[in-house]
Design an enzyme around this catalytic site. Structure first.
Site, PDB file in Angstrom:
ATOM      1  N   LYS A   1      26.993 -39.573  39.965  1.00 28.66           N
ATOM      2  CA  LYS A   1      28.371 -40.069  40.104  1.00 28.66           C
ATOM      3  C   LYS A   1      29.048 -40.317  38.772  1.00 28.66           C
ATOM      4  O   LYS A   1      30.240 -40.112  38.626  1.00 28.66           O
ATOM      5  CB  LYS A   1      28.350 -41.427  40.818  1.00 28.66           C
ATOM      6  CG  LYS A   1      28.172 -41.359  42.284  1.00 28.66           C
ATOM      7  CD  LYS A   1      28.231 -42.781  42.864  1.00 28.66           C
ATOM      8  CE  LYS A   1      27.244 -42.939  43.977  1.00 28.66           C
ATOM      9  NZ  LYS A   1      26.081 -43.723  43.675  1.00 28.66           N
TER      10      LYS A   1
ATOM     11  N   LYS B   1      20.058 -34.155  37.025  1.00 26.26           N
ATOM     12  CA  LYS B   1      20.560 -34.482  38.358  1.00 26.26           C
ATOM     13  C   LYS B   1      22.084 -34.602  38.356  1.00 26.26           C
ATOM     14  O   LYS B   1      22.661 -35.108  37.400  1.00 26.26           O
ATOM     15  CB  LYS B   1      19.926 -35.830  38.748  1.00 26.26           C
ATOM     16  CG  LYS B   1      20.110 -36.245  40.165  1.00 26.26           C
ATOM     17  CD  LYS B   1      19.574 -37.655  40.379  1.00 26.26           C
ATOM     18  CE  LYS B   1      20.504 -38.687  39.794  1.00 26.26           C
ATOM     19  NZ  LYS B   1      20.186 -40.076  40.184  1.00 26.26           N
TER      20      LYS B   1
ATOM     21  N   LYS C   1      18.148 -45.732  32.811  1.00 26.52           N
ATOM     22  CA  LYS C   1      19.399 -46.499  32.742  1.00 26.52           C
ATOM     23  C   LYS C   1      19.435 -47.382  31.511  1.00 26.52           C
ATOM     24  O   LYS C   1      20.503 -47.634  30.956  1.00 26.52           O
ATOM     25  CB  LYS C   1      19.589 -47.337  34.016  1.00 26.52           C
ATOM     26  CG  LYS C   1      19.832 -46.483  35.233  1.00 26.52           C
ATOM     27  CD  LYS C   1      21.036 -46.921  36.030  1.00 26.52           C
ATOM     28  CE  LYS C   1      21.503 -45.768  36.881  1.00 26.52           C
ATOM     29  NZ  LYS C   1      21.932 -46.131  38.203  1.00 26.52           N
TER      30      LYS C   1
HETATM   31  P1  TYM Z   1      22.769 -43.833  44.679  1.00 25.49           P
HETATM   32  O1  TYM Z   1      24.059 -44.479  44.970  1.00 25.49           O
HETATM   33  O2  TYM Z   1      22.444 -43.504  43.272  1.00 25.49           O
HETATM   34  O3  TYM Z   1      22.604 -42.512  45.526  1.00 25.49           O
HETATM   35  C1  TYM Z   1      22.783 -42.534  46.920  1.00 25.49           C
HETATM   36  C2  TYM Z   1      21.851 -41.556  47.599  1.00 25.49           C
HETATM   37  O4  TYM Z   1      22.086 -40.238  47.144  1.00 25.49           O
HETATM   38  C3  TYM Z   1      20.872 -39.654  46.664  1.00 25.49           C
HETATM   39  N1  TYM Z   1      21.214 -38.804  45.523  1.00 25.49           N
HETATM   40  C4  TYM Z   1      20.932 -37.507  45.432  1.00 25.49           C
HETATM   41  N2  TYM Z   1      20.286 -36.672  46.267  1.00 25.49           N
HETATM   42  C5  TYM Z   1      20.170 -35.379  45.889  1.00 25.49           C
HETATM   43  N3  TYM Z   1      20.652 -34.898  44.723  1.00 25.49           N
HETATM   44  C6  TYM Z   1      21.305 -35.702  43.853  1.00 25.49           C
HETATM   45  N4  TYM Z   1      21.798 -35.228  42.725  1.00 25.49           N
HETATM   46  C7  TYM Z   1      21.461 -37.067  44.202  1.00 25.49           C
HETATM   47  N5  TYM Z   1      22.058 -38.122  43.594  1.00 25.49           N
HETATM   48  C8  TYM Z   1      21.887 -39.173  44.408  1.00 25.49           C
HETATM   49  C9  TYM Z   1      20.018 -40.838  46.239  1.00 25.49           C
HETATM   50  O5  TYM Z   1      18.653 -40.505  46.244  1.00 25.49           O
HETATM   51  C10 TYM Z   1      20.369 -41.848  47.318  1.00 25.49           C
HETATM   52  O6  TYM Z   1      19.630 -41.621  48.484  1.00 25.49           O
HETATM   53  N6  TYM Z   1      19.368 -47.437  44.887  1.00 25.49           N
HETATM   54  C11 TYM Z   1      20.160 -46.559  45.699  1.00 25.49           C
HETATM   55  C12 TYM Z   1      21.080 -47.295  46.661  1.00 25.49           C
HETATM   56  C13 TYM Z   1      20.367 -48.266  47.525  1.00 25.49           C
HETATM   57  C14 TYM Z   1      19.504 -47.973  48.599  1.00 25.49           C
HETATM   58  C15 TYM Z   1      19.069 -49.226  49.114  1.00 25.49           C
HETATM   59  C16 TYM Z   1      19.061 -46.786  49.175  1.00 25.49           C
HETATM   60  C17 TYM Z   1      20.443 -49.629  47.416  1.00 25.49           C
HETATM   61  N7  TYM Z   1      19.670 -50.208  48.369  1.00 25.49           N
HETATM   62  C18 TYM Z   1      18.188 -49.320  50.190  1.00 25.49           C
HETATM   63  C19 TYM Z   1      18.170 -46.880  50.258  1.00 25.49           C
HETATM   64  C20 TYM Z   1      17.761 -48.129  50.750  1.00 25.49           C
HETATM   65  C21 TYM Z   1      21.011 -45.714  44.770  1.00 25.49           C
HETATM   66  O7  TYM Z   1      21.185 -46.005  43.641  1.00 25.49           O
HETATM   67  O8  TYM Z   1      21.590 -44.686  45.346  1.00 25.49           O
END
Ligand code: TYM
Length: 332
Positions: free
Chosen positions: A199, A196, A114
């Protein structure tokens, strides 16, 4: 008291929810909702580590909530809330940040990635992001954290921080485990199958959003990048086809070998079209439910208000213990 194991997770409302988020995380939340005691939130505090337009952030937060519900999360079985509504999260994050080493945060691959993309906004929040994530999880004494592969390193830090606090004071936090799906933990971009699906990818043709219409989904799968081998098979040398096979298999629950057999002697054209149709079948009912829910702001409000109320009680209980053990004088 419930004897169920506890699951906690969240998604950032920094863009529209993708097929990657669905397969890597959300789908597993829904599939496991009966078995666990569940806390699912919209990680709005995490999303502002990258600059957000306020009106858009507000919309995306409500959209995410509507999508959680549309995917099948039942508000009777899950505590669903917005992270910023439960102020224990940033409070615990502060305490934990005093026991997190700079070196640990410097090693986080997500931070490194990032910071390359955000050179003009390399802020402190981006650096301490995993500490807030640890707080999100530890406040609810989670057993499992259902996430995709990319969050594994953050989970390891969370476990280290929980043990560190427990050792320094006394047993306070449960040490959680990641709950990562065997297949689909890393869905790749349809345009760049070695990166990957994310979003905020620049190339939107590589990303399927859960709210995409059938026409958009069809178009994106038709254009999906493949290779010159010309055989539908599952291997690392064919990352595009491998990704499509994974998507097909996870959504239909059919083993990869069976799908490969179906396409023996056939070209990529048919295969790509069929994967598109499988995705449409999975996402279309979700989009329709989402459209009905998003117009009912009162209902959404009732969900996040009661969710925050319930989450707050549990989170405060943990935070009170943490403050007491840290030596802070209790107000009451
Ligand atoms: P975020 O918003 O980037 O993604 C949300 C969830 O989706 C999964 N993910 C994927 N899985 C498979 N293939 C992909 N291409 C893909 N892109 C995203 C991510 O692994 C995630 O599970 N830091 C976290 C949000 C968060 C969180 C937490 C998660 C904040 N606090 C506490 C668990 C527990 C995040 O950025 O997710």
């Amino acid at each position: 008291m419930s004897e169920k194991k506890i699951m906690v997770s969240g998604i950032k409302p920094s863009g529209k929810i993708t097929l990657g988020n669905y397969i890597g995380a959300l789908k597993n939340w829904v599939d496991n909702q009966d078995e666990f005691e569940n806390y699912y939130f919209i990680a709005d505090l995490h999303s502002v580590t990258v600059r957000q337009e306020p009106a858009k952030l507000r919309k995306q937060t409500l959209d995410s909530l509507a999508l959680y519900l549309a995917c099948g999360l039942d508000p009777e079985k899950n505590i669903i809330f917005i992270q910023s509504h439960v102020t224990a999260h940033p409070e615990l994050s502060w305490v934990l940040s005093n026991m997190t080493y700079m070196g640990e945060l410097n090693r986080m691959t997500q931070f490194k990635d990032k910071s390359k993309k955000n050179e003009e906004n390399l802020n402190a929040g981006l650096f301490t992001y995993p500490v807030l994530m640890a707080a999100d999880i530890l406040l609810y004494q989670a057993d499992y954290v259902p996430v995709g592969e990319d969050q594994k390193q953050h989970l390891e830090l969370t476990r280290d921080l929980a043990s560190r606090f427990n050792n320094r004071y006394s047993d306070t936090f449960k040490v959680p485990e990641p709950y990562i799906p065997k297949a689909g933990a890393r869905i790749m971009s349809l345009q760049e199958p070695t990166s990957k699906m994310g979003k905020s990818d620049d190339n939107e043709n590589g990303v399927i959003y859960i709210t995409d219409t059938p026409e958009e989904i069809r178009r994106k799968f038709k254009r999906a990048v493949t290779d010159s081998v010309g055989i539908v098979q599952y291997n690392d040398e064919q990352p595009g086809i491998k990704n499509l096979l994974t998507i097909y298999s996870v959504l239909t629950k059919r083993p990869i070998e069976d799908i490969v057999k179906d396409y023996e002697g056939k070209g990529y054209g048919d295969f790509k079209t069929d994967v598109g149709e499988v995705v449409i079948e999975a996402l279309n009912p979700i989009r329709e439910k989402y459209e009905a829910l998003i117009s009912d702001k009162k209902y959404l409000q009732s969900i996040y208000q009661s969710g925050a109320e319930k989450a707050e009680k549990i989170a405060r209980k943990t935070l009170r213990k943490v403050y007491k053990k840290s030596g802070f004088v209790p107000r009451f």
